[in-house]
Write an enzyme that holds these catalytic residues in place. Structure first.
Site, PDB file in Angstrom:
ATOM      1  N   GLU A 104       0.941  -1.272  -0.045  1.00 45.37           N
ATOM      2  CA  GLU A 104      -0.086   0.228  -0.065  1.00 45.37           C
ATOM      3  C   GLU A 104       1.081   1.429  -0.153  1.00 45.37           C
ATOM      4  OE1 GLU A 104      -4.188  -1.336   1.929  1.00 45.37           O
ATOM      5  OE2 GLU A 104      -2.406  -1.425   3.366  1.00 45.37           O
ATOM      6  N   GLU A 124      -3.395  -9.841   3.230  1.00 44.12           N
ATOM      7  CA  GLU A 124      -4.226  -9.513   4.542  1.00 44.12           C
ATOM      8  C   GLU A 124      -5.335 -10.881   4.670  1.00 44.12           C
ATOM      9  OE1 GLU A 124      -2.687  -5.649   3.327  1.00 44.12           O
ATOM     10  OE2 GLU A 124      -3.106  -7.511   2.260  1.00 44.12           O
TER      11      GLU A 124
HETATM   12  N1  T1G Z   1       4.049  -8.058  11.744  1.00 45.04           N
HETATM   13  C1  T1G Z   1       4.861  -8.494  12.912  1.00 45.04           C
HETATM   14  N2  T1G Z   1       5.679  -9.290  12.728  1.00 45.04           N
HETATM   15  C2  T1G Z   1       6.210  -9.858  11.628  1.00 45.04           C
HETATM   16  C3  T1G Z   1       5.469  -9.479  10.610  1.00 45.04           C
HETATM   17  C4  T1G Z   1       4.561  -8.590  10.488  1.00 45.04           C
HETATM   18  N3  T1G Z   1       3.826  -8.232   9.562  1.00 45.04           N
HETATM   19  N4  T1G Z   1       5.852 -10.326   9.436  1.00 45.04           N
HETATM   20  C5  T1G Z   1       6.921 -11.236  10.078  1.00 45.04           C
HETATM   21  N5  T1G Z   1       7.076 -10.932  11.370  1.00 45.04           N
HETATM   22  C6  T1G Z   1       7.902 -11.414  12.485  1.00 45.04           C
HETATM   23  C7  T1G Z   1       7.592 -12.866  12.456  1.00 45.04           C
HETATM   24  O1  T1G Z   1       6.863 -13.299  13.160  1.00 45.04           O
HETATM   25  C8  T1G Z   1       9.189 -13.370  12.711  1.00 45.04           C
HETATM   26  O2  T1G Z   1       9.179 -12.994  14.031  1.00 45.04           O
HETATM   27  C9  T1G Z   1      10.154 -12.263  12.151  1.00 45.04           C
HETATM   28  O3  T1G Z   1       9.289 -11.241  11.816  1.00 45.04           O
HETATM   29  C10 T1G Z   1      10.680 -12.920  10.840  1.00 45.04           C
HETATM   30  O4  T1G Z   1       9.655 -13.438  10.052  1.00 45.04           O
HETATM   31  C11 T1G Z   1      -2.887  -2.536   6.821  1.00 45.04           C
HETATM   32  C12 T1G Z   1      -3.691  -4.832   7.631  1.00 45.04           C
HETATM   33  C13 T1G Z   1       7.669 -11.353   5.289  1.00 45.04           C
HETATM   34  C14 T1G Z   1       7.466 -13.385   4.112  1.00 45.04           C
HETATM   35  O5  T1G Z   1       0.887 -10.905   6.065  1.00 45.04           O
HETATM   36  O6  T1G Z   1       4.960 -13.343   5.389  1.00 45.04           O
HETATM   37  O7  T1G Z   1      -0.428  -5.208   6.242  1.00 45.04           O
HETATM   38  O8  T1G Z   1       9.900 -15.459  15.008  1.00 45.04           O
HETATM   39  O9  T1G Z   1      10.589 -15.689  10.052  1.00 45.04           O
HETATM   40  O10 T1G Z   1      10.888 -16.159   6.613  1.00 45.04           O
HETATM   41  O11 T1G Z   1      -3.334  -3.516   4.871  1.00 45.04           O
HETATM   42  O12 T1G Z   1       7.269 -13.142   7.688  1.00 45.04           O
HETATM   43  O13 T1G Z   1      11.741 -13.802  14.588  1.00 45.04           O
HETATM   44  O14 T1G Z   1       9.960 -13.139  16.580  1.00 45.04           O
HETATM   45  O15 T1G Z   1       8.493 -15.141   8.911  1.00 45.04           O
HETATM   46  O16 T1G Z   1      11.883 -14.309   6.067  1.00 45.04           O
HETATM   47  C15 T1G Z   1       0.311  -8.223   6.030  1.00 45.04           C
HETATM   48  C16 T1G Z   1       3.553 -11.656   7.076  1.00 45.04           C
HETATM   49  C17 T1G Z   1      -0.059  -7.621   7.388  1.00 45.04           C
HETATM   50  C18 T1G Z   1       3.394 -10.622   5.998  1.00 45.04           C
HETATM   51  C19 T1G Z   1       9.425 -13.038   5.960  1.00 45.04           C
HETATM   52  N6  T1G Z   1       1.732  -8.755   5.967  1.00 45.04           N
HETATM   53  N7  T1G Z   1       4.957 -12.013   7.030  1.00 45.04           N
HETATM   54  O17 T1G Z   1       9.477 -14.375   5.962  1.00 45.04           O
HETATM   55  O18 T1G Z   1      10.928 -14.526   8.128  1.00 45.04           O
HETATM   56  S1  T1G Z   1      -1.475  -7.010   7.323  1.00 45.04           S
HETATM   57  C20 T1G Z   1       1.860 -10.131   6.033  1.00 45.04           C
HETATM   58  C21 T1G Z   1       5.494 -13.243   6.284  1.00 45.04           C
HETATM   59  C22 T1G Z   1      -1.481  -5.435   6.714  1.00 45.04           C
HETATM   60  C23 T1G Z   1      -2.612  -3.392   5.783  1.00 45.04           C
HETATM   61  C24 T1G Z   1      -2.798  -4.779   6.601  1.00 45.04           C
HETATM   62  C25 T1G Z   1       6.762 -13.490   6.462  1.00 45.04           C
HETATM   63  C26 T1G Z   1       7.765 -12.837   5.292  1.00 45.04           C
HETATM   64  P1  T1G Z   1      10.287 -13.874  15.068  1.00 45.04           P
HETATM   65  P2  T1G Z   1       9.873 -14.953   9.237  1.00 45.04           P
HETATM   66  P3  T1G Z   1      10.781 -14.910   6.589  1.00 45.04           P
END
Ligand code: T1G
Length: 687
Positions: A104, A124
């Site tokens: 976004e 999302e």
């Molecule tokens: N928020 C908080 N923590 C997050 C995070 C996030 N969005 N994404 C990852 N982490 C933490 C995860 O828990 C881990 O923590 C560390 O980062 C490394 O992640 C307003 C509503 C990006 C592909 O859904 O898909 O935006 O275990 O081990 O394998 O419209 O993380 O070290 O404590 O997974 O390299 C949308 C979710 C949110 C992305 C990286 N975003 N993340 O994978 O590392 S909703 C997502 C992933 C939103 C807006 C809306 C994957 C990754 P810890 P990892 P990785």
């Protein structure tokens, strides 16, 4: 400390976001970005703004950890509006993952330049929410309505190079095109400098771009989204809203999705999906640990499981020696692997080059000396203790001292298998789920003498194999099959008490299971579980214990492979077979099982209660060290609906009081041995 750094490079203001590990848009980052944008906007020397992220990735979305609390200001739409209406051209420099709120932000910038390896996505919906800051609406103006809707409703990330999405970026930067420049930031700065010199950059709001509606077949799209969404209702909610709002401005439509986002954040589906997300993160192997080195792998047995396990390793780039007893069995196994890979290639899942490389990584042999130097051997032979002990004795003899010896047994006592070797500390269970190259779950079985370093190596290896691993102790069926067997027992007991085959399967499909439990038995073969159970004494206290399976096996109804099982497979579409109902009734009458009335809800509740009861015992006995493993097992091993979070997550929703009461009632009906009294408070969060 601020999560953003700003500096001037010539006329270019560089805003660097640095909030490891994934630059998630926490309230602090949103606030720091707004402060920095205000400062830069006041600087009249600035001709353009370059926005980029430090670390391995661009912004990976909103900070999901904030979703359990009330949303705090400044909110993301404020940041988006500031970027979109910024007084000078804003260029987003993209790399790694550009997801959710990160996409976004990028879509609100005036230009996007990216590393060709960049992934973009709006995940999302897979968290039970919707893009809450206009991501879908702006993507419609950048890549077209249908492509944007696909991205937002599937939740799946795509490469920026994917043809449907390459209009998203104004340029793809690779050092081949600017060989004299070091690193992506230098490439990005050079691109902005050149564009400024050519006077090509102007502030341009994506929201004001024309919307090419194109010919979108909404009906087909709605059907497609419903099919892929399975138990998650959110993708269709988003689709309906985007279709309804198509004629509105970005701001008007964005305010509707924002409202839906805020509403869904606290929904049970969103909480369940967040639970699943953090569960997977919590149980993944810790980063940065230097485990035992594993380069070459041996797989014993080229049957269905052995072949699929070999594919798993080749997919992850490992060299594999696939060992079989006879040339005939070996060539049949290698042929199956070739067919599998060519099939994936024909479906466009892998390129021909990837197909050829992976096939070349798997070498067949009938000579044990060919696995002498491998770092890890995985035995996937016939499920008999005798067969496995002789194989492990042989492996112990031929394999180098540092080799790890793993077994893919799904039921047998690994301590007894380890005793066939002089290196029980190097023996471990690696229990894959069928089909092993597809199913994400991997049970690492920590036997009594397995060395901690070996277990850790398997946990790290699981990450390389892109598996969700759980570490469990030794008992009959370990954690996963033990719980699934308990679920199966309850299902068969309900059949004996009068529920019909189709009632059971329809109830569990309605619950959101990927497949009905009886259709699963027909697929995997009713005799498999029957033969495994036959190696153990039948529980006297449970007269109906899998008696239905026994009756079908005795009647030669082994499932799909015999054309007859719980269903009749003589027609293209499996049909309900009255003969089975008669057989079950006969067994029930012979056992004098009291009949009762069942409906969808009572079947679902009873099945879930059995899952929770066995899960609590598995935790109590220390078969799993973390209770989170329970839900991960059900989600990734048995197709438990992700939008329900797992049995333990649902137990929290039910509450201990009502669970104890239901289990008490079952205990009165069926006895303490089947429904033991449990201190559920120890295993189920109540906060
Ligand atoms: N928020 C908080 N923590 C997050 C995070 C996030 N969005 N994404 C990852 N982490 C933490 C995860 O828990 C881990 O923590 C560390 O980062 C490394 O992640 C307003 C509503 C990006 C592909 O859904 O898909 O935006 O275990 O081990 O394998 O419209 O993380 O070290 O404590 O997974 O390299 C949308 C979710 C949110 C992305 C990286 N975003 N993340 O994978 O590392 S909703 C997502 C992933 C939103 C807006 C809306 C994957 C990754 P810890 P990892 P990785």
């Amino acid at each position: 400390m601020s999560l953003v750094n700003t500096r001037m490079v010539g006329q270019i203001a560089v805003l660097e976001i640095n909030s490891p590990p994934v630059n998630a848009l926490s309230v602090q980052l949103r606030s720091d970005m707004l402060k920095a944008l205000t400062t830069i906007a006041e600087n009249t020397d600035v001709a353009a703004l370059l926005l980029h992220c430090a670390g391995s990735t661009f912004i990976c979305g909103a900070d999901i950890r904030e979703f359990d609390a009330e949303p705090l200001s400044p909110h993301l739409p404020e940041v988006i509006a500031r970027l979109e209406n910024f007084p000078v051209p804003v260029v987003a420099l993209l790399h790694g993952h550009v997801l959710g709120g990160g996409l976004e932000v990028a879509a609100a910038c005036h230009y996007r330049i990216a590393d060709p390896q960049t992934n973009i996505g709006l995940p999302e919906v897979s968290l039970g929410v919707v893009p809450g800051a206009g991501g879908a609406q702006r993507m419609m103006r950048l890549v077209g309505v249908e492509n944007a809707v696909q991205l937002a409703t599937s939740g799946r990330a795509v490469k920026v190079t994917q043809p449907e999405y390459n209009a998203f970026c104004d340029a793809l930067l690779s050092d081949t095109s600017f060989s004299h420049l070091e690193g992506l930031l230098a490439l990005g700065l050079h691109w902005v400098e050149l564009a400024l010199q050519k006077g090509e950059l102007v502030p341009r709001a994506t929201a004001n771009m024309a919307l090419d509606q194109g010919e979108v077949d909404w009906e087909a799209l709605t059907a497609k989204v419903a099919r892929s969404a399975k138990s998650n209702p959110v993708p269709n909610k988003l689709l309906a809203q985007l279709q309804r709002d198509l004629c509105l401005s970005v701001q008007e439509s964005e305010s509707h999705t924002r409202h839906l986002f805020l509403e869904l954040r606290q929904s049970l589906v969103a909480k369940a999906l967040r639970h699943a997300f953090f569960l997977e993160k919590k149980l993944q192997a810790p980063r940065g640990k230097q485990p035992l080195r594993i380069d070459q792998v041996g797989v014993i047995g080229a049957g269905t499981m052995g072949g699929a396990i070999a594919i798993c390793f080749a997919d992850a780039g490992f060299k594999v020696v696939l060992l079989e007893q006879s040339e005939q069995a070996l060539s049949a196994g290698l042929e199956r692997i070739k067919v599998q890979y060519q099939g994936s290639c024909d479906k466009g899942r892998i390129t021909q080059q990837q197909c050829d490389v992976r096939i070349s990584l798997i070498n067949g042999s009938c000579d044990y000396s060919d696995v002498a130097d491998v770092d890890l051997v995985i035995e996937a032979a016939f499920e008999s203790m005798e067969v496995k002990q002789s194989i492990f004795a042989k492996l112990d003899e031929v394999c180098k001292k540092s080799s790890i010896l793993a077994t893919n047994t799904s039921y047998l006592d690994i301590n007894l298998i380890a005793q066939a070797t002089a290196r029980p500390e190097s023996v471990v269970g690696m229990h894959f789920f069928s089909p092993a190259n597809i199913m994400k779950l991997l049970e690492i079985v920590n036997a009594d003498q397995t060395a901690p370093a070996v277990v850790e190596a398997m946990q790290q290896l699981a990450k390389k194999l892109r598996k969700q691993a759980v570490t469990v102790g030794v008992c009959f069926g370990f954690a996963a099959n033990r719980m699934y067997s308990r679920y199966g027992r309850e299902i068969q007991q309900m059949l004996l008490e009068g529920a019909s085959v189709e009632q059971i399967d329809n109830a569990m499909l309605d619950f959101g299971m990927a497949m009905g439990p009886l259709a699963v038995l027909d697929l995997s073969g009713i005799d498999i579980g029957h033969n495994a159970r036959a190696q153990y004494p039948q529980p006297e206290y449970d007269p109906g214990y899998f008696k239905v399976s026994t009756a079908l096996v005795n009647a030669g109804r082994l499932g799909r492979k015999t054309g007859l099982g719980f269903y009749n497979y003589s027609t293209a579409k499996p049909t309900v077979d009255q003969e089975v109902a008669v057989l079950i009734k006969k067994v029930g009458d012979e056992l004098g099982i009291p009949q009762q009335h069942f409906n969808t809800e009572s079947i679902q509740q009873r099945a879930l209660l059995a899952m929770i009861s066995e899960a609590a015992q598995v935790i109590e006995e220390g078969i799993v060290s973390e209770k989170e493993a329970i839900d991960l097992i059900w989600l990734h091993g048995y197709g438990f609906p992700r939008a329900k979070g797992g049995p333990m997550f649902m137990a929290e929703q039910y509450g201990i009081g009502s669970l104890q009461a239901k289990m008490e009632k079952m205990r009165e009906l069926q006895g303490e041995k089947i429904w033991p009294s449990l201190e559920l408070a120890q295993y189920i969060n109540q906060d």
